[in-house]
Scaffold this motif. Structure first.
Motif, mmCIF file in Angstrom:
data_model
loop_
_atom_site.group_PDB
_atom_site.id
_atom_site.type_symbol
_atom_site.label_atom_id
_atom_site.label_comp_id
_atom_site.label_asym_id
_atom_site.label_seq_id
_atom_site.Cartn_x
_atom_site.Cartn_y
_atom_site.Cartn_z
ATOM 1 N N LEU A 27 32.622 6.929 40.342
ATOM 2 C CA LEU A 27 31.441 7.780 40.223
ATOM 3 C C LEU A 27 31.471 8.581 38.933
ATOM 4 O O LEU A 27 30.444 8.795 38.285
ATOM 5 C CB LEU A 27 31.362 8.734 41.424
ATOM 6 C CG LEU A 27 31.361 8.048 42.794
ATOM 7 C CD1 LEU A 27 31.309 9.103 43.896
ATOM 8 C CD2 LEU A 27 30.193 7.115 42.908
ATOM 9 N N ALA A 33 27.038 9.390 40.436
ATOM 10 C CA ALA A 33 25.834 8.846 41.060
ATOM 11 C C ALA A 33 25.075 9.892 41.853
ATOM 12 O O ALA A 33 25.653 10.713 42.547
ATOM 13 C CB ALA A 33 26.237 7.693 41.984
ATOM 14 N N TRP A 35 23.386 9.904 44.511
ATOM 15 C CA TRP A 35 23.278 9.956 45.961
ATOM 16 C C TRP A 35 24.275 10.909 46.593
ATOM 17 O O TRP A 35 24.218 11.165 47.785
ATOM 18 C CB TRP A 35 23.416 8.571 46.580
ATOM 19 C CG TRP A 35 24.552 7.751 46.074
ATOM 20 C CD1 TRP A 35 24.511 6.788 45.121
ATOM 21 C CD2 TRP A 35 25.919 7.818 46.484
ATOM 22 N NE1 TRP A 35 25.757 6.252 44.914
ATOM 23 C CE2 TRP A 35 26.631 6.847 45.728
ATOM 24 C CE3 TRP A 35 26.606 8.593 47.414
ATOM 25 C CZ2 TRP A 35 27.992 6.653 45.877
ATOM 26 C CZ3 TRP A 35 27.970 8.394 47.563
ATOM 27 C CH2 TRP A 35 28.638 7.430 46.792
ATOM 28 N N THR A 251 32.749 -3.730 47.558
ATOM 29 C CA THR A 251 31.367 -3.293 47.500
ATOM 30 C C THR A 251 30.970 -3.150 46.036
ATOM 31 O O THR A 251 31.692 -3.584 45.142
ATOM 32 C CB THR A 251 31.176 -1.971 48.278
ATOM 33 O OG1 THR A 251 29.789 -1.650 48.345
ATOM 34 C CG2 THR A 251 31.932 -0.832 47.615
ATOM 35 N N THR A 252 29.827 -2.550 45.788
ATOM 36 C CA THR A 252 29.383 -2.232 44.434
ATOM 37 C C THR A 252 29.234 -0.720 44.329
ATOM 38 O O THR A 252 29.198 -0.010 45.342
ATOM 39 C CB THR A 252 28.036 -2.900 44.127
ATOM 40 O OG1 THR A 252 27.045 -2.390 45.042
ATOM 41 C CG2 THR A 252 28.135 -4.409 44.270
ATOM 42 N N VAL A 253 29.131 -0.236 43.103
ATOM 43 C CA VAL A 253 29.017 1.212 42.920
ATOM 44 C C VAL A 253 27.822 1.802 43.665
ATOM 45 O O VAL A 253 27.965 2.812 44.369
ATOM 46 C CB VAL A 253 28.965 1.558 41.415
ATOM 47 C CG1 VAL A 253 28.655 3.038 41.219
ATOM 48 C CG2 VAL A 253 30.291 1.202 40.754
ATOM 49 N N PRO A 254 26.617 1.207 43.597
ATOM 50 C CA PRO A 254 25.492 1.808 44.315
ATOM 51 C C PRO A 254 25.689 1.868 45.827
ATOM 52 O O PRO A 254 25.074 2.706 46.500
ATOM 53 C CB PRO A 254 24.312 0.897 43.953
ATOM 54 C CG PRO A 254 24.702 0.267 42.662
ATOM 55 C CD PRO A 254 26.180 0.064 42.771
ATOM 56 N N ASP A 255 26.558 0.987 46.371
ATOM 57 C CA ASP A 255 26.726 0.934 47.823
ATOM 58 C C ASP A 255 27.972 1.652 48.317
ATOM 59 O O ASP A 255 28.327 1.550 49.497
ATOM 60 C CB ASP A 255 26.776 -0.524 48.288
ATOM 61 C CG ASP A 255 25.412 -1.178 48.281
ATOM 62 O OD1 ASP A 255 24.401 -0.442 48.253
ATOM 63 O OD2 ASP A 255 25.350 -2.421 48.289
ATOM 64 N N HIS A 258 27.555 3.569 51.416
ATOM 65 C CA HIS A 258 26.956 2.830 52.528
ATOM 66 C C HIS A 258 27.941 1.787 53.046
ATOM 67 O O HIS A 258 27.807 0.594 52.746
ATOM 68 C CB HIS A 258 25.655 2.168 52.091
ATOM 69 C CG HIS A 258 24.645 3.129 51.551
ATOM 70 N ND1 HIS A 258 23.882 3.948 52.359
ATOM 71 C CD2 HIS A 258 24.285 3.430 50.270
ATOM 72 C CE1 HIS A 258 23.086 4.693 51.613
ATOM 73 N NE2 HIS A 258 23.317 4.400 50.345
ATOM 74 N N ARG A 261 27.091 -1.736 54.182
ATOM 75 C CA ARG A 261 26.765 -2.792 53.221
ATOM 76 C C ARG A 261 28.012 -3.432 52.602
ATOM 77 O O ARG A 261 27.899 -4.351 51.795
ATOM 78 C CB ARG A 261 25.880 -2.229 52.114
ATOM 79 C CG ARG A 261 24.576 -1.621 52.605
ATOM 80 C CD ARG A 261 23.803 -1.020 51.451
ATOM 81 N NE ARG A 261 22.649 -0.253 51.910
ATOM 82 C CZ ARG A 261 21.905 0.533 51.135
ATOM 83 N NH1 ARG A 261 22.189 0.629 49.833
ATOM 84 N NH2 ARG A 261 20.899 1.200 51.637
#
Length: 390
Positions: A27, A33, A35, A251-255, A258, A261
């Motif tokens: 991050l 990020a 979120w 996972t990926t950074v945006p997820d 979450h 996912r």
């Protein structure tokens, strides 16, 4: 020789574990990020650093010499973890967990965390406005243990710093009466040559302790292709098995926020169901709760004290892939615990004083009876060593 009865007694008295939350580094690198929800309105302008003469360590031996000889200072006498990162101005930023303070300080003699700032000629304890923990407790019961730290230049001579945290809840009056609740992070802004300013604290996910599931913040690694490899540790339900099993997810950074996912390694392929994740390292003679996993020159390494507090050896597992098979090599260091002193949280520092074919590691040291620490705070300071890579 430590008997199984001794081990059970130590285990009952000493169950402190910390979760290294390396995904926070991701991050930081990608700009924190949006979120993540902030719990603080802005920086604290009245914090201070009490500076004392200091010569920067050039070797691992220098680091240990400084830790061994550092006398109790206002705000700091001893602590565990001891993770560090470089600041853009050439100084370094160190974080410690539960921190012992001199009785002459006034106020509490133990706080959940602390920060030291070290430069070419100055070392000092970061003191927040209220004089308590560097990263303030969330409330009267829940506080934060630092587990990792990383940084990036802000483009204006200063540094953005993120500290990975485990949030813990007091469940009694004793030093070992606590419960892990989940992962968190804190962000600092450090101006060139200036005092760190706490910008915000993040709680990631709800308070949800569940020992039957892997703790996915045990370690993480960001691959060049942007994949985040996550590792979770799970306590065995078998009697007299003191290690933790290691499980893999990606996972990926945006997820990152979450987990629903994420994908989990089932021994053959990646699947969506967490319940199908299998161990890439088994609990029998397994890893500690927190560990380090990193890649170098195409080989993956897992570095941990084997069997947590009750083990006696630091071991490096190697694998050609992030999902194994991980193979344990011979011990690289002896870290026994006994009825008086425990060793735990063995971590690798691949960016600290790097040399080909080796890595700098550290581990935390603590007294089983915390009442002895005021008279001898040096019992409660990390140790460092350079070890060969297989």
């Amino acid at each position: 020789m430590t008997t199984r009865a001794d081990r059970r007694r130590i285990l009952r008295r000493v169950t402190k574990v910390t979760a290294a939350f390396m995904v926070i580094v991701v991050l930081l690198i990608l700009g924190f990020a949006g979120w993540l929800k902030s719990r603080n309105d802005g920086p604290d302008p009245v914090a201070s650093v009490e500076c004392e003469p200091f010569e920067r360590p050039r070797t691992v031996e220098d680091i240990n010499d400084f830790i061994d000889t550092q006398r109790p200072a206002p705000g700091w006498a001893g602590g565990d973890v001891g993770a560090s990162t470089a600041l853009a101005d050439g100084r370094s930023f160190w974080v410690f967990g539960d921190t012992l303070r001199p009785s002459t300080d006034g106020g509490p003699t133990m706080v959940r965390n602390s920060i030291l700032i070290m430069g070419d000629d100055c070392a000092g304890v970061y003191r927040p406005a209220d004089g308590l923990a560097a990263i303030p407790d969330r409330d009267g019961e829940v506080g934060y243990w630092p587990t990792t730290v990383d940084s990036a230049p802000d483009g204006e001579g200063g540094t953005r710093v993120v500290v990975g945290l485990t949030r813990v809840k007091a469940v009694g009056d004793g030093a070992w009466d606590f419960q892990e609740l989940g992962a968190s992070a804190a962000r600092f802004q450090v101006p060139a040559g200036g005092v760190p300013q706490l910008v915000e604290v993040f709680d990631i996910g709800p308070d949800e302790p569940d020992p039957s599931k892997p703790l996915w913040s045990a370690a993480a690694y960001l691959a060049d292709d942007g994949t985040v490899h996550l590792y979770g540790t799970r306590r065995s339900e078998e009697d007299l098995v003191f290690g933790y099993s290691l499980h893999a997810a990606r996972t990926t950074v945006p997820d990152l926020a979450h987990p629903e996912r994420w994908e989990y390694w089932d021994g053959t392929t990646w699947v969506k169901e967490e319940s199908e994740a299998v161990a890439v390292i088994e609990a029998e003679k397994g890893v500690s709760r927190a560990l380090s996993v990193f890649e170098r020159d195409g080989t993956w390494y897992a570095v941990s004290k084997q069997e947590e507090f009750l083990g006696s050896e630091m071991v490096i597992w190697t694998s050609p892939t992030p999902t194994g098979p991980f193979t344990a090599t011979g011990p690289v260091a002896s870290l026994p615990s006994d009825d008086e002193v425990v060793t735990y949280m063995a971590l690798a520092h691949p960016e600290l004083l790097p040399e080909k074919g080796s890595v700098v590691v550290s581990w935390s040291v603590n007294a089983v009876d915390p009442t002895t620490l005021q008279s001898d705070p040096k019992l409660y300071r990390p140790e460092f060593r350079r070890v060969p890579l297989p």
